[in-house]
Design a protein around this motif. Structure first.
Motif, PDB file in Angstrom:
ATOM      1  N   ASP A  87     -11.111 -48.770 -26.671  1.00  0.00           N
ATOM      2  CA  ASP A  87      -9.971 -48.002 -27.740  1.00  0.00           C
ATOM      3  C   ASP A  87      -9.167 -49.227 -27.606  1.00  0.00           C
ATOM      4  O   ASP A  87      -8.663 -49.574 -26.709  1.00  0.00           O
ATOM      5  CB  ASP A  87      -9.398 -47.368 -26.485  1.00  0.00           C
ATOM      6  N   PRO A  88      -9.456 -49.603 -29.121  1.00  0.00           N
ATOM      7  CA  PRO A  88      -8.471 -50.413 -29.474  1.00  0.00           C
ATOM      8  C   PRO A  88      -7.376 -50.967 -29.615  1.00  0.00           C
ATOM      9  O   PRO A  88      -6.451 -51.655 -29.726  1.00  0.00           O
ATOM     10  CB  PRO A  88      -8.856 -51.311 -30.760  1.00  0.00           C
ATOM     11  N   ARG A  89      -6.478 -49.524 -29.548  1.00  0.00           N
ATOM     12  CA  ARG A  89      -4.734 -49.257 -29.056  1.00  0.00           C
ATOM     13  C   ARG A  89      -4.398 -49.779 -27.433  1.00  0.00           C
ATOM     14  O   ARG A  89      -3.079 -50.304 -28.048  1.00  0.00           O
ATOM     15  CB  ARG A  89      -5.131 -47.606 -29.699  1.00  0.00           C
ATOM     16  N   LEU A  90      -5.669 -49.868 -27.171  1.00  0.00           N
ATOM     17  CA  LEU A  90      -5.035 -50.821 -25.690  1.00  0.00           C
ATOM     18  C   LEU A  90      -4.817 -51.960 -25.613  1.00  0.00           C
ATOM     19  O   LEU A  90      -5.427 -52.829 -26.310  1.00  0.00           O
ATOM     20  CB  LEU A  90      -6.241 -50.465 -24.589  1.00  0.00           C
ATOM     21  N   ALA A  91      -3.580 -52.133 -25.335  1.00  0.00           N
ATOM     22  CA  ALA A  91      -3.386 -53.579 -25.213  1.00  0.00           C
ATOM     23  C   ALA A  91      -3.408 -54.765 -24.337  1.00  0.00           C
ATOM     24  O   ALA A  91      -3.262 -56.373 -24.608  1.00  0.00           O
ATOM     25  CB  ALA A  91      -1.613 -53.887 -26.261  1.00  0.00           C
ATOM     26  N   ALA A  92      -3.605 -54.354 -23.170  1.00  0.00           N
ATOM     27  CA  ALA A  92      -3.664 -54.822 -22.068  1.00  0.00           C
ATOM     28  C   ALA A  92      -4.583 -54.713 -20.992  1.00  0.00           C
ATOM     29  O   ALA A  92      -4.518 -52.407 -20.475  1.00  0.00           O
ATOM     30  CB  ALA A  92      -1.736 -55.084 -21.584  1.00  0.00           C
ATOM     31  N   PHE A  93      -4.895 -54.605 -19.734  1.00  0.00           N
ATOM     32  CA  PHE A  93      -5.824 -53.989 -18.746  1.00  0.00           C
ATOM     33  C   PHE A  93      -5.154 -54.419 -17.384  1.00  0.00           C
ATOM     34  O   PHE A  93      -5.297 -55.928 -17.388  1.00  0.00           O
ATOM     35  CB  PHE A  93      -7.185 -54.301 -19.142  1.00  0.00           C
ATOM     36  N   ALA A  94      -5.151 -53.893 -15.920  1.00  0.00           N
ATOM     37  CA  ALA A  94      -4.654 -53.984 -14.904  1.00  0.00           C
ATOM     38  C   ALA A  94      -5.574 -53.320 -14.093  1.00  0.00           C
ATOM     39  O   ALA A  94      -5.583 -52.077 -14.053  1.00  0.00           O
ATOM     40  CB  ALA A  94      -3.253 -54.470 -14.880  1.00  0.00           C
ATOM     41  N   GLY A  95      -6.421 -53.982 -13.155  1.00  0.00           N
ATOM     42  CA  GLY A  95      -7.202 -53.572 -12.411  1.00  0.00           C
ATOM     43  C   GLY A  95      -6.782 -53.733 -10.368  1.00  0.00           C
ATOM     44  O   GLY A  95      -6.852 -54.580 -10.812  1.00  0.00           O
TER      45      GLY A  95
END
Length: 327
Positions: free
Chosen positions: A155-163
């Protein structure tokens, strides 16, 4: 209902009030709004935690994906209220078939469905007038981190990821660990459960957790100490899962999605984690296509990231610092 985590206190009703430490903005008021949205013809339930910061203009927001098979009132809300107190609206959801969301069969782990649910949740956030659609991050805990990773890849709308304390299954690594014959034998045994469902039309169930020796998906250890006690108590949580879940676990691959995640990323993990090995966190970090940060916490627990301030506090501090810089 009132919960206490270290110096933080919040009420799970219509309003949260939090005292402060370094990772929180002092005396921030956070309101809770129950929401619903539709995906694949199903009505899903969520909770939008909103900081009363009275900032002008649209704000960045965060979608929180929790451990499986949890409902939003468990670990997802624990993190979301802290994220909101740091100034970011945070959405938690019940995935299809769980909690207050529609979907049949109940309590089935459906990876493709979960990814569709996360996509629709992003659409919900992007449509809110006080949220900046270009600054939405996704955060996952345990299995939710793997799904969040895959969502960020797709999903290119997501600007950042954290796990956080992420479970990142990789089929090649699993097969190598079990051996080719062992993996195929386990796969054959697991798929027989689905074959029986095909024959009878009935969905089988088993306990999600149980003591050592019990007939349950997961047995003993700190997982049972959490889910088998009042620590995991929630009106919408049931200690039950569909019997085919082992087949899902043997065929689920989220780690390879890291190759396609080019947005800023944060991995927070305990130095020792018997449930989600630290080397898997390293492997995902090293595969991330964009700028990535790996934050080690000096803890020897996995479940501590669910309800222990010694793990949650530092994880939230690292997370909010990352969100401030990335959104």
């Amino acid at each position: 209902m009132r919960k206490v985590l270290g110096d933080y206190t919040y009420c799970l009703d219509s309003m949260y009030v939090l005292s402060s430490r370094a990772s929180l903005r002092k005396d921030t008021m956070v309101t809770r709004r129950n929401i619903r949205f539709t995906v694949d013809g199903l009505s899903l339930a969520g909770t939008l935690h909103e900081p009363d910061t009275r900032d002008a203009g649209a704000r960045p927001a965060v979608l929180v994906a929790g451990p499986s098979p949890q409902v939003k009132e468990q670990v997802p809300d624990t993190y979301a209220v802290r994220i909101a107190a740091a100034g970011f609206p945070a959405l938690t959801i019940d995935f299809r078939g769980f909690g207050e969301s529609e979907g049949q069969p109940r309590l089935r782990e459906m990876p493709a469905g979960k990814l569709a649910d996360l996509r629709a949740a992003v659409s919900f956030l992007a449509a809110q007038p006080d949220i900046d659609a270009d600054r939405i991050a996704i955060v996952g805990i345990c299995a939710g981190a793997g799904y969040a990773l895959k969502a960020a890849a797709q999903d290119p709308r997501l600007a950042a990821f954290a796990g956080i304390a992420g479970f990142y299954p990789d089929l090649r690594t699993l097969r190598d660990a079990m051996g080719e014959d062992g993996y195929r034998a386990a796969l054959r045994q697991a798929i027989e459960v689905l074959a029986e469902e095909d024959r009878t039309g009935e969905v089988g169930y088993l306990p999600h957790v149980g003591p050592i020796g019990a007939h349950a998906l997961l047995q003993g250890g700190e997982v049972y100490e959490f889910y088998g006690s009042e620590r995991a108590a929630s009106a919408n949580y049931r200690n039950e899962i569909t019997a085919d879940t082992m087949y899902t676990m043997l065929t689920l691959d989220t780690a390879t999605a890291a190759d396609l995640v080019g947005v800023p990323a944060l991995i927070v993990h305990g130095e020792k984690d018997g449930a989600c090995p630290p080397e898997r966190a390293v492997a995902v970090h090293d595969r991330l296509a964009g700028p990535a940060r790996l934050e080690w916490l000096p803890v020897d627990t996995h479940i501590g990231f669910y309800d222990d301030e010694a793990s949650i506090g530092p994880a939230i501090a690292a997370l909010t610092d990352f969100l401030d810089k990335s959104l």
